[in-house]
Design an enzyme around this catalytic site. Sequence first.
Site, PDB file in Angstrom:
ATOM      1  N   HIS A  69       0.872  -1.180   0.000  1.00 56.25           N
ATOM      2  CA  HIS A  69       0.000   0.000   0.000  1.00 56.25           C
ATOM      3  C   HIS A  69       0.911   1.232   0.000  1.00 56.25           C
ATOM      4  CE1 HIS A  69      -2.862   2.884   1.824  1.00 56.25           C
ATOM      5  NE2 HIS A  69      -3.825   2.067   1.451  1.00 56.25           N
ATOM      6  N   GLN A 128      -4.603  -5.395   6.948  1.00 53.96           N
ATOM      7  CA  GLN A 128      -5.542  -6.350   6.347  1.00 53.96           C
ATOM      8  C   GLN A 128      -5.448  -7.741   6.966  1.00 53.96           C
ATOM      9  OE1 GLN A 128      -7.898  -5.374   4.388  1.00 53.96           O
ATOM     10  NE2 GLN A 128      -7.155  -3.357   3.764  1.00 53.96           N
ATOM     11  N   LYS A 183     -10.626  -0.486  10.427  1.00 55.80           N
ATOM     12  CA  LYS A 183     -10.733  -1.693   9.593  1.00 55.80           C
ATOM     13  C   LYS A 183     -11.002  -2.916  10.461  1.00 55.80           C
ATOM     14  CE  LYS A 183      -7.338  -0.025   6.196  1.00 55.80           C
ATOM     15  NZ  LYS A 183      -8.101   0.379   5.023  1.00 55.80           N
ATOM     16  N   CYS A 216      -4.687   2.429  -3.755  1.00 53.43           N
ATOM     17  CA  CYS A 216      -3.459   2.935  -3.113  1.00 53.43           C
ATOM     18  C   CYS A 216      -2.294   1.970  -3.289  1.00 53.43           C
ATOM     19  CB  CYS A 216      -3.667   3.212  -1.624  1.00 53.43           C
ATOM     20  SG  CYS A 216      -4.804   4.537  -1.313  1.00 53.43           S
TER      21      CYS A 216
HETATM   22  N1  PLP Z   1      -1.893  -0.860   4.611  1.00 54.60           N
HETATM   23  C1  PLP Z   1      -2.802  -1.585   3.970  1.00 54.60           C
HETATM   24  C2  PLP Z   1      -2.443  -2.951   3.488  1.00 54.60           C
HETATM   25  C3  PLP Z   1      -4.086  -1.074   3.778  1.00 54.60           C
HETATM   26  O1  PLP Z   1      -5.008  -1.810   3.146  1.00 54.60           O
HETATM   27  C4  PLP Z   1      -4.384   0.225   4.250  1.00 54.60           C
HETATM   28  C5  PLP Z   1      -5.722   0.830   4.008  1.00 54.60           C
HETATM   29  O2  PLP Z   1      -6.384   0.555   3.053  1.00 54.60           O
HETATM   30  C6  PLP Z   1      -3.408   0.933   4.922  1.00 54.60           C
HETATM   31  C7  PLP Z   1      -2.173   0.371   5.083  1.00 54.60           C
HETATM   32  C8  PLP Z   1      -3.664   2.318   5.456  1.00 54.60           C
HETATM   33  O3  PLP Z   1      -4.560   2.273   6.501  1.00 54.60           O
HETATM   34  P1  PLP Z   1      -5.128   3.612   7.157  1.00 54.60           P
HETATM   35  O4  PLP Z   1      -5.648   4.448   6.018  1.00 54.60           O
HETATM   36  O5  PLP Z   1      -6.193   3.155   8.069  1.00 54.60           O
HETATM   37  O6  PLP Z   1      -3.993   4.273   7.852  1.00 54.60           O
END
Ligand code: PLP
Length: 405
Positions: A123, A203, A226, A364
């Site tokens: 991500h 995740q 999440k 992302c």
């Molecule tokens: N890492 C992964 C694998 C994600 O799926 C996400 C969010 O979609 C994030 C990091 C970032 O999470 P947050 O936006 O809650 O900080």
Amino acid sequence: MMYDIQKIREDFPILDRQIYGHPLVYLDNGATTQKPKVVVDALVNEYYSVNANVHRGVHFLSQQATELHENSRETVRRFLNARSTSEIIFTRGTTESINLVASCFGEACMNEGDEIIISEMEHHSNIVPWQLLQSRKNIKIRVIPINDCGELCLDRYEQLFNKRTRLVSITHVSNVLGTVNPIRQMIQTAHAHGVPVLVDGAQSAPHFAVDMQELDCDFFAFSGHKTYGPTGIGVLYGKENWLDRLPPYMGGGEMIKNVSFERTTFNELPFKFEAGTPDYVASTGLSRALDYLTDLGMENIYAHEQELTRYATQRMNEINGMRLIGQSPHKDAVISFLVGDIHHLDMGTLLDRLGIAVRTGHHCAEPLMHRMGIEGTVRASFGLYNTKDEIDSLVNGIERIRHMF
Ligand code: PLP
């Protein structure tokens, strides 16, 4: 325990909504999850009857709020099976947790020419913080490639280590491909080279039990929202010996012991990393969410979602022109797909008209999109309250849309 899905769904009022005259089919859990009543009730109750700033007050409410906040830290510790609450830092989410490590670990432990290993399926929140560090300190980012199935190439991973490698930072589960990475083995490999590991658990934490002592990772990040908890709160787990070595992240109240214009000393763990008023109400909400998951049983949630993933994979493969992006046998709760030459945005928009919430785009993870040679996907991601009927609705919806094109 019987996994009574109808009873579980009653805990989530939003699931009763109608969207454009259709029952809501919420398949965007990878982006955020819905909240059970116990979580929202906890937030409302705390604001109505406890609210006071934590840690600094002698009065009754402040002490009660502090107790709730610190009990929540203990709930997180238990959920992760960390050794101590000193290892649990409240942040705003996975993104902030990773940025904290990039900033503090980068400051203390990385110099020009040092290297970090990440992967092609990360991500953006596990790429960009390292690029920012790169521009400050001229470090090198090495990238583990993936194969066409969407799995990390472990032989290439091993080859990336050298005497300048300082950290490995990898996702536990891909938010696009659903691949569950063999993180335990990868941590052992890194440790054999004397290199610590940060795991992006955004995740994984919502879907199966994660045990810090068993994984033996050095840092682990996840997001409250999440994990069926409130927005605006997340967690960074760090082994105490690492956290002790790192400088503070932000400066301000809470994170200090004594301040003078000549010299400031810092608070003990975990407060050293928690400058300013924490979101002490959200921490209560998060702890209710984690208790809710624990009461259902992470193993039951995992079994239910595995069954959904298996069923969805089989049903989706029956659709003409279906291309599943991410075909690892080790997958969890995510199905990314494209159908014929229907644009992912069109598919997402038309599914929405049928009440089906999916996510479209690059999720992302633009470098991953480049690797797969695509611009984006449609992503259905499952949560503990989804049903096979909802997957049937998705499949029927896709068929309807396919016939329109
Ligand atoms: N890492 C992964 C694998 C994600 O799926 C996400 C969010 O979609 C994030 C990091 C970032 O999470 P947050 O936006 O809650 O900080």
